[in-house]
Design a protein around this motif. Sequence first.
Motif, short mmCIF file in Angstrom:
data_model
loop_
_atom_site.label_atom_id
_atom_site.label_comp_id
_atom_site.label_asym_id
_atom_site.label_seq_id
_atom_site.Cartn_x
_atom_site.Cartn_y
_atom_site.Cartn_z
N GLY A 139 -24.53 7.20 80.79
CA GLY A 139 -25.74 8.19 81.06
C GLY A 139 -25.67 9.61 80.48
O GLY A 139 -26.71 9.75 79.76
N PHE A 140 -24.75 10.02 80.42
CA PHE A 140 -24.33 11.39 79.64
C PHE A 140 -24.48 11.21 78.25
O PHE A 140 -25.00 11.75 77.33
N LEU A 141 -23.84 9.88 77.75
CA LEU A 141 -23.97 9.51 76.48
C LEU A 141 -25.37 9.55 75.80
O LEU A 141 -25.99 10.19 74.92
N TRP A 142 -26.14 8.83 76.51
CA TRP A 142 -27.59 8.60 76.17
C TRP A 142 -28.59 9.69 76.56
O TRP A 142 -29.49 10.06 75.82
N LYS A 143 -28.24 10.61 77.24
CA LYS A 143 -28.94 11.84 77.51
C LYS A 143 -28.73 12.79 76.32
O LYS A 143 -29.97 13.41 76.22
N ASN A 144 -27.90 12.71 75.69
CA ASN A 144 -27.54 13.57 74.69
C ASN A 144 -28.36 13.08 73.51
O ASN A 144 -28.87 13.43 72.48
N LEU A 145 -28.11 11.62 73.25
CA LEU A 145 -28.98 10.91 72.43
C LEU A 145 -30.56 11.08 72.25
O LEU A 145 -31.19 11.23 71.49
N TYR A 146 -30.88 11.03 73.54
CA TYR A 146 -32.47 11.09 73.73
C TYR A 146 -32.67 12.70 73.74
O TYR A 146 -33.97 13.06 73.77
N SER A 147 -32.05 13.64 73.67
CA SER A 147 -32.59 15.05 73.73
C SER A 147 -33.23 15.52 72.54
O SER A 147 -33.23 14.66 71.72
N THR A 148 -33.74 16.69 72.54
CA THR A 148 -34.62 16.94 71.66
C THR A 148 -33.88 17.32 70.09
O THR A 148 -34.50 16.92 69.00
N LYS A 149 -32.88 17.60 70.39
CA LYS A 149 -31.91 17.52 69.07
C LYS A 149 -30.77 16.64 69.08
O LYS A 149 -29.89 16.59 68.22
N GLY A 150 -31.11 15.57 69.77
CA GLY A 150 -30.06 14.27 69.57
C GLY A 150 -30.36 13.40 68.31
O GLY A 150 -31.17 13.81 67.64
N ALA A 151 -29.56 12.68 68.38
CA ALA A 151 -29.43 11.62 67.12
C ALA A 151 -30.76 11.00 66.91
O ALA A 151 -31.20 10.76 65.72
N ILE A 152 -31.43 10.50 68.00
CA ILE A 152 -32.70 9.40 67.68
C ILE A 152 -33.65 10.36 67.29
O ILE A 152 -34.25 9.89 66.43
N ASN A 153 -33.89 11.66 67.60
CA ASN A 153 -35.09 12.48 67.31
C ASN A 153 -34.71 12.99 66.01
O ASN A 153 -35.51 13.19 65.14
N THR A 154 -33.33 13.11 65.72
CA THR A 154 -32.79 13.65 64.07
C THR A 154 -33.36 12.58 63.22
O THR A 154 -34.11 12.93 62.05
N VAL A 155 -33.14 11.17 63.46
CA VAL A 155 -33.62 10.06 62.66
C VAL A 155 -35.10 9.99 62.62
O VAL A 155 -35.43 9.70 61.32
N LEU A 156 -35.95 10.09 63.76
CA LEU A 156 -37.26 10.08 63.80
C LEU A 156 -37.98 11.15 62.80
O LEU A 156 -38.70 11.03 62.19
N GLY A 157 -37.24 12.41 62.93
CA GLY A 157 -37.60 13.48 62.01
C GLY A 157 -37.49 13.33 60.53
O GLY A 157 -38.45 13.67 59.73
#
Length: 282
Positions: A139-157
Amino acid sequence: MTAAPVSARMRETSPKRRGVRSGPKGGRVPWFFVVPAAAVYVFVVLWPSVQGSGLAFTDWNGLTRERTYIGVDNFVEITRDQKASGTVVRTLVIAAVITIVQNVVGLLLALGVNTAIKSRNILRVILFAPAVITPVAVGFLWKNLYSTKGAINTVLGFFGVDFVSFLGDPNIAIWSICAVVIWQFAGVSMVIFLANLQSVPADVIEASHLDGAGPWLRFWYVVRPELAPAITITTMLSLIGGLRLYDQVLILTGGGPAGLTNTMSTLLVKNAFQYGEYGYGI
């Protein structure tokens, strides 16, 4: 010359000499070994369940000794509480989505690693690894990935996509939680399907191939019927896991936004321990 010593040894080691029951009465021995486990089950599972069922007919707050019997008022209140009814429906939807998608993904992964590729053993370990991690850590791992500055939003950017509020958008948050659960436990379904796939007779598959059956026909008419036991097991496990989902929801969203990701487990805990409505929550 040796008959007497042998008979003497047999008498010394006979079941009756050792105090071990034999014959028709020997069937009573296993029950003696069941008693400790049965006692633990009664006091740890059955008795708390019965006691909790009784508390559902009271207005106990979980702190004081006063427990007023109010009949079925709590159950009537549940039918009137839109939050509770919505949570029940939401939990059923989550359980259905997790059950279907997790089993489909697990089956596809099992079919992929059930081949002669050299890296199949490494892939099996990698794909199963998330299942051994505790749900809280996931849960904590994916919470960081889902955050506004997380890896997922960084890739989408990088692709020009505006940041997505995976856990703050009511229309996305629930599916983001489902994705985390599927990611973690698809490996469990994969292992179960893989064990069943390896028991399918190779000569039957080869015969269907010689008869001109393509990959899809071979899977549907030859492999799929053999997977019935695995499908039953994975369906039950994923359905139970979806209905009792708690840890991931608590860590990722805490039931928010606006309580729209609450499950029956999180709502029960909040009513019982946060709002002091233990009788209603239980």
